[in-house]
Write a protein that holds these residues in place. Sequence first.
Motif, PDB file in Angstrom:
ATOM      1  N   ASP A   1       0.346   0.374  13.324  1.00 52.56           N
ATOM      2  CA  ASP A   1       0.838  -1.003  13.376  1.00 52.56           C
ATOM      3  C   ASP A   1       2.103  -1.086  14.229  1.00 52.56           C
TER       4      ASP A   1
ATOM      5  N   LYS B   1      -7.346   5.773   8.422  1.00 53.53           N
ATOM      6  CA  LYS B   1      -7.344   4.308   8.449  1.00 53.53           C
ATOM      7  C   LYS B   1      -8.001   3.725   7.198  1.00 53.53           C
ATOM      8  N   LYS B   2      -9.143   4.308   6.826  1.00 53.36           N
ATOM      9  CA  LYS B   2      -9.876   3.823   5.655  1.00 53.36           C
ATOM     10  C   LYS B   2      -9.044   3.975   4.381  1.00 53.36           C
TER      11      LYS B   2
ATOM     12  N   GLY C   1      -3.710   0.839   0.150  1.00 50.71           N
ATOM     13  CA  GLY C   1      -2.475   0.173   0.558  1.00 50.71           C
ATOM     14  C   GLY C   1      -1.371   1.175   0.825  1.00 50.71           C
TER      15      GLY C   1
ATOM     16  N   ASN D   1      -5.819   4.298   4.152  1.00 48.74           N
ATOM     17  CA  ASN D   1      -4.641   3.436   4.224  1.00 48.74           C
ATOM     18  C   ASN D   1      -4.965   2.036   3.711  1.00 48.74           C
ATOM     19  N   ARG D   2      -6.116   1.516   4.116  1.00 46.92           N
ATOM     20  CA  ARG D   2      -6.520   0.176   3.677  1.00 46.92           C
ATOM     21  C   ARG D   2      -6.960   0.179   2.219  1.00 46.92           C
ATOM     22  N   GLN D   3      -7.679   1.232   1.816  1.00 50.46           N
ATOM     23  CA  GLN D   3      -8.228   1.293   0.468  1.00 50.46           C
ATOM     24  C   GLN D   3      -7.140   1.359  -0.594  1.00 50.46           C
TER      25      GLN D   3
ATOM     26  N   GLY E   1       2.538  -0.285   3.016  1.00 53.24           N
ATOM     27  CA  GLY E   1       1.223  -0.573   3.570  1.00 53.24           C
ATOM     28  C   GLY E   1       1.122  -0.460   5.074  1.00 53.24           C
ATOM     29  N   GLU E   2       2.206  -0.079   5.729  1.00 53.93           N
ATOM     30  CA  GLU E   2       2.276  -0.031   7.187  1.00 53.93           C
ATOM     31  C   GLU E   2       1.955   1.369   7.707  1.00 53.93           C
TER      32      GLU E   2
ATOM     33  N   THR F   1       1.264   3.726   2.615  1.00 54.90           N
ATOM     34  CA  THR F   1       2.193   3.694   3.739  1.00 54.90           C
ATOM     35  C   THR F   1       2.105   5.029   4.465  1.00 54.90           C
TER      36      THR F   1
END
Length: 341
Positions: A224, A199-200, A206, A202-204, A35-36, A208
């Motif tokens: 990060d 970015k979107k 999870g 990655n968050r959606q 997730g990073e 890496t």
Amino acid sequence: MARKLLSVRNLKTSFFTHVGEVKAVRGISFDVNEGEVLGIVGESGSGKSVTSLSIMGLLQYPGRVVDGEILLNGEDILTYSKNQMRKVRGKEIAMIFQDPMTSLNPVYTIGNQIMEMILEHEKMSRREARARAIEMLKLVGIPAAEKRIDSYPHEFSGGMRQRVMIALALSCNPKLLIADEPTTALDVTIQAQILNLIKKLNRQFGMTTMLITHDLGVVATVCDKVAVMYGGLIMEYGTADEIFYHPRHPYTMGLLGSIPHVDGGEKRRLIPIDGTPPDLINPPKGCPFSTRCKYCMNVCTQEQPPYFAEDKHRTMCWMLDADAPKDSDYEMRKAGVNYGR
């Protein structure tokens, strides 16, 4: 506690040319947690892209990994056969390359290229693969995806081709996405769109991500953690806040000092880093940045510094040794004076 997805240990990659061994990567180690977003930053020739190609198993002759481990979920993929790596690429690790025009095959439609990836790794019919490809094109913001799936790469703009590359990379839900200079040659507005998309996603999902770039503005927007590379080595590694607000290595300070700032109309001269990168056929035995460093000491030219760690922030610089002379300018820059994110 975050789980390690990728661990690189003492990676050394060289190119064996007719003029000698080019030691492009000289023993780097880092981890990427699930997730990073890890940013790998440095100027051209620092070893960033060679690191990514080593991980992907895509090094071309005369390049070769000569030492180290690349552990994906605890398994050393450097020991994998070509067939095993074919199963890993696309499914476990996917990559967005620098130039989408040369990365996409010009004689096949984008739909065929995405479907080829899906059919290679997933148990789907061609109809199901086409539906997945359309879904991925919609996900990355391609308008009229049902029609554009049958278009060829030359029928897309640079920004749209890069979106297609992201759709291709994500089509099999990889655990790790490597983005190598994903905004190269795109205008500023399109760059922002691509970064916001990464970015979107990655968050959606999870997801890496390893983001390779020479642009510290990109790193500040997305990452990060950050690894700063120079001369085939990682000079500094830490969180984005630590790197931007409290840099420890003079090379990192130099990179930050060369960024234009917009801060209330105050005029500030950009400070270039004088000199040239080291010759990696005959790399220096000391710190690779010593010939360009204003804080250089005798030990810097004679012995490669160890890593000096402060929590998870580690830096390869003799200025952090307890016996190093104190320099007021260095201490101010280390404290983040004149830097902003």
